[in-house]
Design a protein around this motif. Structure first.
Motif, PDB file in Angstrom:
ATOM      1  N   LEU A 102      12.815  32.132  21.379  1.00  0.00           N
ATOM      2  CA  LEU A 102      11.657  31.964  22.251  1.00  0.00           C
ATOM      3  C   LEU A 102      11.713  32.851  23.491  1.00  0.00           C
ATOM      4  CD1 LEU A 102      11.109  28.097  22.060  1.00  0.00           C
ATOM      5  CD2 LEU A 102      10.023  29.923  20.728  1.00  0.00           C
ATOM      6  N   THR A 103      12.747  33.698  23.595  1.00  0.00           N
ATOM      7  CA  THR A 103      12.749  34.697  24.665  1.00  0.00           C
ATOM      8  C   THR A 103      11.931  35.925  24.274  1.00  0.00           C
ATOM      9  OG1 THR A 103      14.750  35.864  23.927  1.00  0.00           O
ATOM     10  CG2 THR A 103      15.055  33.925  25.331  1.00  0.00           C
ATOM     11  N   VAL A 104      11.515  36.006  23.007  1.00  0.00           N
ATOM     12  CA  VAL A 104      10.697  37.112  22.495  1.00  0.00           C
ATOM     13  C   VAL A 104       9.230  36.812  22.769  1.00  0.00           C
ATOM     14  CG1 VAL A 104       9.976  38.299  20.386  1.00  0.00           C
ATOM     15  CG2 VAL A 104      12.394  37.739  20.757  1.00  0.00           C
ATOM     16  N   ALA A 105       8.476  37.815  23.180  1.00  0.00           N
ATOM     17  CA  ALA A 105       7.100  37.608  23.639  1.00  0.00           C
ATOM     18  C   ALA A 105       6.236  36.872  22.625  1.00  0.00           C
ATOM     19  CB  ALA A 105       6.462  38.952  23.984  1.00  0.00           C
ATOM     20  N   SER A 106       6.177  37.369  21.382  1.00  0.00           N
ATOM     21  CA  SER A 106       5.272  36.764  20.409  1.00  0.00           C
ATOM     22  C   SER A 106       5.663  35.320  20.103  1.00  0.00           C
ATOM     23  CB  SER A 106       5.214  37.607  19.130  1.00  0.00           C
ATOM     24  OG  SER A 106       6.503  37.774  18.578  1.00  0.00           O
ATOM     25  N   ASN A 107       6.956  35.030  20.080  1.00  0.00           N
ATOM     26  CA  ASN A 107       7.395  33.655  19.825  1.00  0.00           C
ATOM     27  C   ASN A 107       7.068  32.742  21.002  1.00  0.00           C
ATOM     28  OD1 ASN A 107       8.433  34.206  17.272  1.00  0.00           O
ATOM     29  ND2 ASN A 107      10.472  34.664  18.044  1.00  0.00           N
ATOM     30  N   TRP A 108       7.318  33.211  22.215  1.00  0.00           N
ATOM     31  CA  TRP A 108       7.022  32.383  23.385  1.00  0.00           C
ATOM     32  C   TRP A 108       5.530  32.103  23.480  1.00  0.00           C
ATOM     33  CZ3 TRP A 108       3.985  33.033  27.765  1.00  0.00           C
ATOM     34  CH2 TRP A 108       4.109  32.021  28.730  1.00  0.00           C
ATOM     35  N   VAL A 109       4.710  33.120  23.266  1.00  0.00           N
ATOM     36  CA  VAL A 109       3.264  32.932  23.336  1.00  0.00           C
ATOM     37  C   VAL A 109       2.781  31.980  22.247  1.00  0.00           C
ATOM     38  CG1 VAL A 109       1.031  34.099  22.999  1.00  0.00           C
ATOM     39  CG2 VAL A 109       2.754  35.103  24.503  1.00  0.00           C
ATOM     40  N   ALA A 110       3.270  32.154  21.031  1.00  0.00           N
ATOM     41  CA  ALA A 110       2.861  31.273  19.936  1.00  0.00           C
ATOM     42  C   ALA A 110       3.202  29.822  20.249  1.00  0.00           C
ATOM     43  CB  ALA A 110       3.532  31.714  18.635  1.00  0.00           C
ATOM     44  N   GLU A 111       4.379  29.587  20.789  1.00  0.00           N
ATOM     45  CA  GLU A 111       4.803  28.225  21.106  1.00  0.00           C
ATOM     46  C   GLU A 111       4.049  27.664  22.305  1.00  0.00           C
ATOM     47  OE1 GLU A 111       7.029  24.655  20.855  1.00  0.00           O
ATOM     48  OE2 GLU A 111       6.593  26.255  19.422  1.00  0.00           O
ATOM     49  N   GLN A 112       3.864  28.475  23.328  1.00  0.00           N
ATOM     50  CA  GLN A 112       3.217  28.012  24.557  1.00  0.00           C
ATOM     51  C   GLN A 112       1.739  27.701  24.349  1.00  0.00           C
ATOM     52  OE1 GLN A 112       4.645  27.467  27.600  1.00  0.00           O
ATOM     53  NE2 GLN A 112       2.692  26.808  28.467  1.00  0.00           N
ATOM     54  N   PHE A 113       1.062  28.529  23.555  1.00  0.00           N
ATOM     55  CA  PHE A 113      -0.394  28.417  23.434  1.00  0.00           C
ATOM     56  C   PHE A 113      -0.860  27.984  22.044  1.00  0.00           C
ATOM     57  CE2 PHE A 113       0.488  31.516  26.805  1.00  0.00           C
ATOM     58  CZ  PHE A 113      -0.257  30.972  27.841  1.00  0.00           C
ATOM     59  N   SER A 114       0.090  27.732  21.125  1.00  0.00           N
ATOM     60  CA  SER A 114      -0.255  27.325  19.751  1.00  0.00           C
ATOM     61  C   SER A 114      -1.316  28.250  19.163  1.00  0.00           C
ATOM     62  CB  SER A 114      -0.738  25.873  19.725  1.00  0.00           C
ATOM     63  OG  SER A 114       0.283  25.002  20.160  1.00  0.00           O
ATOM     64  N   CYS A 115      -1.038  29.558  19.207  1.00  0.00           N
ATOM     65  CA  CYS A 115      -2.037  30.550  18.810  1.00  0.00           C
ATOM     66  C   CYS A 115      -1.431  31.596  17.882  1.00  0.00           C
ATOM     67  CB  CYS A 115      -2.623  31.228  20.045  1.00  0.00           C
ATOM     68  SG  CYS A 115      -1.453  32.311  20.910  1.00  0.00           S
ATOM     69  N   LEU A 116      -2.286  32.464  17.384  1.00  0.00           N
ATOM     70  CA  LEU A 116      -1.854  33.605  16.582  1.00  0.00           C
ATOM     71  C   LEU A 116      -1.158  34.609  17.495  1.00  0.00           C
ATOM     72  CD1 LEU A 116      -1.828  35.355  14.013  1.00  0.00           C
ATOM     73  CD2 LEU A 116      -4.127  36.136  14.633  1.00  0.00           C
ATOM     74  N   ALA A 117       0.095  34.897  17.218  1.00  0.00           N
ATOM     75  CA  ALA A 117       0.857  35.847  18.027  1.00  0.00           C
ATOM     76  C   ALA A 117       1.720  36.687  17.099  1.00  0.00           C
ATOM     77  CB  ALA A 117       1.723  35.120  19.059  1.00  0.00           C
ATOM     78  N   TYR A 118       1.489  37.973  17.116  1.00  0.00           N
ATOM     79  CA  TYR A 118       2.192  38.893  16.227  1.00  0.00           C
ATOM     80  C   TYR A 118       2.889  39.986  17.024  1.00  0.00           C
ATOM     81  CZ  TYR A 118       0.997  37.945  11.296  1.00  0.00           C
ATOM     82  OH  TYR A 118       0.938  37.433  10.028  1.00  0.00           O
ATOM     83  N   THR A 119       4.060  40.384  16.565  1.00  0.00           N
ATOM     84  CA  THR A 119       4.664  41.646  16.958  1.00  0.00           C
ATOM     85  C   THR A 119       4.261  42.670  15.906  1.00  0.00           C
ATOM     86  OG1 THR A 119       6.563  40.538  17.965  1.00  0.00           O
ATOM     87  CG2 THR A 119       6.811  42.874  17.432  1.00  0.00           C
TER      88      THR A 119
END
Length: 375
Positions: free
Chosen positions: A316-333
């Motif tokens: 969860l220190t990775v941007a796409s993972n943190w964003v996906a977890e924080q906002f429950s949204c589509l987040a891709y690298t």
């Protein structure tokens, strides 16, 4: 004969440069870090003959497998970057080239200069539909900037595009330039349809200090920004801290974090399957976006990429993972190659700045395919 890297994003150390057939070079490490792989330098030579440039510390670089089947890029005018004969013996990376002019530039990938970055920002803000927002400053005192494209409205989806957390991955900012070119084209139907449904928050360069310093992967403090998203600080990672604060204030419905991969000769995405809150809705959005990208362009594929994280095991220190977890949204690298796209090779140019821009343009169509379902 002279070799220099004393310019924006320059990186090389000269060990010996008297014999054109045996030029000895080394890549400089990122400041306060052991990462290195990015190089960018100029050769000025009076010798009308083949030159052999040996990067002797390539074998100890961050991604030694990245040198396999890789060819360096060169340019005489700093506009057109073409591939040159290169080979790697496991320790030394050797560029072989017959200069057709007195001065020639070599680089790991087509550079994206800080000057061009400024041009991108200020040309974009001239569009009536785009606003330039200053978020704060980096450790070296450079501006952290964001472009807001579209008229903010609570009913619209919030789509974030961030690029170049790793500064040597210049293809990421080329991607953003292509993305913006199409998004700001008022005659483009896809762009118009998207802007009726979404507002775009775009950070073209997450790491301007590292970019100018000629780093591969870190900022001015030697910090890998894409490992800072859980607990960033203004002292070590202001770039992430400032963007993250804006995300928390505005919200996120989709994120594309744009990168380049040294090893894999493909374009692909890495999802957030391992985050604790991963859901069927998130999986559905991921699959829909990938399917749309495959339909839009043969440059994209889904067979090759990174392995999926086990459920609940995502970093969860990775941007796409943190964003996906924080906002429950589509987040891709989204990853592009330093080499070539093995599925659609180009012997003269490999994967290039122009192809990166076109992939950025194509991605708008894939976003349109999922925008209605983002929340």
């Amino acid at each position: 004969m002279k070799i220099t890297s004393n310019f924006d994003s320059g990186n090389i150390e000269v060990i010996a440069a008297t014999d054109p057939q045996n030029i000895q070079l080394a890549i400089r490490k990122d400041h306060q870090s052991d990462f290195y792989q990015w190089f960018h330098f100029r050769l000025n030579t009076p010798h009308a003959q083949v030159h052999k440039l040996h990067i002797v510390n390539a074998g100890g670089s961050a991604y030694p497998d990245g040198w396999k089947d890789y060819q360096a890029v060169a340019s005489y005018d700093r506009q057109t970057w073409f591939r040159v004969e290169s080979e790697f013996d496991g320790k030394t990376f050797t560029i072989t080239h017959y200069p057709e002019a007195e001065s020639v530039y070599f680089a790991y990938f087509a550079p994206y200069s800080y000057e061009r970055h400024q041009d991108l920002l200020h040309q974009a803000q001239n569009d009536y539909n785009c606003q330039l927002v200053e978020l704060g400053e980096t450790l070296d005192g450079r501006d952290m900037n964001m472009l807001v494209v579209g008229e903010p409205d609570d009913s619209k989806k919030k789509v974030w595009i961030i690029a170049r957390q790793h500064p040597g991955e210049t293809m990421a900012e080329w991607f953003v330039e292509g993305f913006l070119d199409r998004l700001l084209d008022e005659d483009d139907g896809v762009a118009r349809a998207l802007l009726a449904k979404a507002v775009f928050y775009i950070v073209p360069n997450m790491n301007p200090d590292g970019s100018v310093r000629g780093h591969l992967r870190t900022n001015a403090a030697g910090v890998n920004l894409n490992r800072e998203w859980q607990n960033p600080s203004m002292a070590q990672s202001p770039e992430v801290f400032l963007v993250r604060e804006k995300m928390l204030a505005l919200g996120v419905d989709m994120l594309l974090d744009v990168h380049g991969d040294e090893n894999l000769p493909y374009n692909f995405v890495a999802g957030a399957e391992g985050v604790p809150s991963y859901s069927g809705k998130m999986q559905q959005l991921e699959e829909a976006f990938k399917a749309a990208m495959v339909m839009v362009t043969p440059e994209f594929q889904t067979e090759f990429g990174y392995g999926k994280d086990e459920p609940g095991k995502a970093n969860l220190t990775v941007a796409s993972n943190w964003v996906a977890e924080q906002f429950s949204c589509l987040a891709y690298t989204l990853e592009m190659p330093f080499k070539d796209n093995a599925n659609l090779p180009d012997e003269a140019f490999g994967w290039s700045d122009i192809r990166s821009m076109k992939l950025g343009q194509d991605s708008l169509t894939a976003i349109l395919a999922v925008v209605d379902d983002l929340r």
